[in-house]
Design an enzyme around this catalytic site. Sequence first.
Site, mmCIF file in Angstrom:
data_model
loop_
_atom_site.group_PDB
_atom_site.id
_atom_site.type_symbol
_atom_site.label_atom_id
_atom_site.label_comp_id
_atom_site.label_asym_id
_atom_site.label_seq_id
_atom_site.Cartn_x
_atom_site.Cartn_y
_atom_site.Cartn_z
ATOM 1 N N HIS A 102 0.884 -1.172 0.000
ATOM 2 C CA HIS A 102 0.000 0.000 0.000
ATOM 3 C C HIS A 102 0.920 1.219 0.000
ATOM 4 C CE1 HIS A 102 -2.337 -3.018 2.363
ATOM 5 N NE2 HIS A 102 -3.403 -2.501 1.777
ATOM 6 N N ASP A 105 2.188 1.983 3.357
ATOM 7 C CA ASP A 105 3.138 1.051 3.982
ATOM 8 C C ASP A 105 4.563 1.514 3.701
ATOM 9 O OD1 ASP A 105 0.938 -0.664 4.341
ATOM 10 O OD2 ASP A 105 1.416 -1.816 2.530
HETATM 11 C C1 XLS Z 1 -7.206 -6.907 4.203
HETATM 12 C C2 XLS Z 1 -6.764 -7.104 2.828
HETATM 13 C C3 XLS Z 1 -5.659 -6.166 2.388
HETATM 14 C C4 XLS Z 1 -5.506 -6.187 0.897
HETATM 15 C C5 XLS Z 1 -4.761 -5.026 0.351
HETATM 16 O O1 XLS Z 1 -7.883 -7.720 4.806
HETATM 17 O O2 XLS Z 1 -6.371 -8.420 2.681
HETATM 18 O O3 XLS Z 1 -4.479 -6.477 3.040
HETATM 19 O O4 XLS Z 1 -4.907 -7.354 0.464
HETATM 20 O O5 XLS Z 1 -5.362 -3.831 0.631
#
Ligand code: XLS
Length: 437
Positions: A102, A105
């Site tokens: 993200h 992140d």
């Molecule tokens: C959350 C999601 C997230 C997505 C990306 O539960 O899995 O991590 O994979 O935004």
Amino acid sequence: MSQEYFSDIPKIAYEGPDSKNPLSFRHYNPEEVVGGKSMREHFRFSIAYWHAMKNTLADPFGVGTAIRPWNEGSDPVEAAKNCARAAFEFMDKLGVDYYCFHDRDVAPEGATLAESNANLDAVADVLEAEQARTGKKLLWGTACLFAHSRYNQGAATSPYADVFAYAGAQVKKAMEVTKRLGGEGYTFWGGREGYASLVNTDMKRELDHLGRMLHMAVDWKKEIGFTGQFYIEPKPREPSTHQYDSDAAACLNFLREYDLLDHFKLNIETNHATLAGHTVQHDLEVAMGANALGSIDANTGDTLIGWDTDQFPTDIYMTTEIMLRLLKMGGFTTGGLNFDAKVRRESFEPVDLFYAHIGGMDAFARGLKIAQAIIDDGRLSDFVKDRYSSYDSGIGAQIEAGSIGFKELEAHTLANGEPSIKSGRQEMLENLVNDFI
Ligand code: XLS
Ligand code: NI
Ligand code: NI
């Protein structure tokens, strides 16, 4: 390389099933060919930056426990750059070729959008250099539209147009950075695109807005010449009570209704499918049926805990079921197996990240070999093929061809009487699968 963060950990090597070394692969042998393709090509393993590098392992009852030296330091952008370097050292030692992130992140949110964008650009410089140094690649990027408090009532589905605008601006930038880094895909997971209660919600209007956001993303993709694959990732709830992209079928219906089906594939996550009351193999089948299975977020839940525990996959039955479908589909094109999984709060040392990923990769390697053996054996698929063979000719073929209607069905039944059917043999087939495990 500046600083080593995993200096006491060697490059993880394949040592074979008899190895007692927990920092080795017993089953994942990247260059080993199974069914005409190397394991590395089959899986396209990826680490989830948010879990592997950033998750502090906090839970609703306690603070983070994780020891993550790469995230320390008083300057948040410098810390983010160190984190990026640590991520590539980690991938390199683990032998994983891809990562997913993200925007927030990899780089900290600033006081303004302009500041956030500048932070992202600064860290993207490091990511780009590290990719060039190591040959690692970006499987997909995404924007975090759920952590900041402005998104507490949704992003594209927020009742507030300024929030929609902010979210769109954030996606725009995240797509640009994903393109710059050669990302092979871009994921939309609707973290808070749903509702906590219908008492204050105009559902139809919110869904229309979500459709608008995705069309804007499709337009922007064309405009900047980003050729990666768009994915939607279904999840029914958590953090919101109901999320609009609740499962694979709901996503496909949404994409169809808003004329977006040509532009998206699905990213199926095991623990999300189970939260939706399905198995992961169910959601994979739904996606495959629509020719829309794009990528997989590999993890697993806990049958005794009703939320997204994001555990590392260790169940060989489950990895076998996933690999059976992936092999049937002919493998990934742009997608991969992204470990959207976090170590337990009790496993707070950096080395635990290695044990966790090694376990997941070995579990998938075994699943692949077992699935390939089941396919080579042929009895399971022969049974299923035979089960539907009455549609291969006669009245069945006419039904499938759409060449007959109720009148012909009536005449057929009047002439033929009671149908003869065969046993489904579920238990026999379960035993057959077990013989391979
Ligand atoms: C959350 C999601 C997230 C997505 C990306 O539960 O899995 O991590 O994979 O935004
Ligand atoms: Ni996910
Ligand atoms: Ni998840």
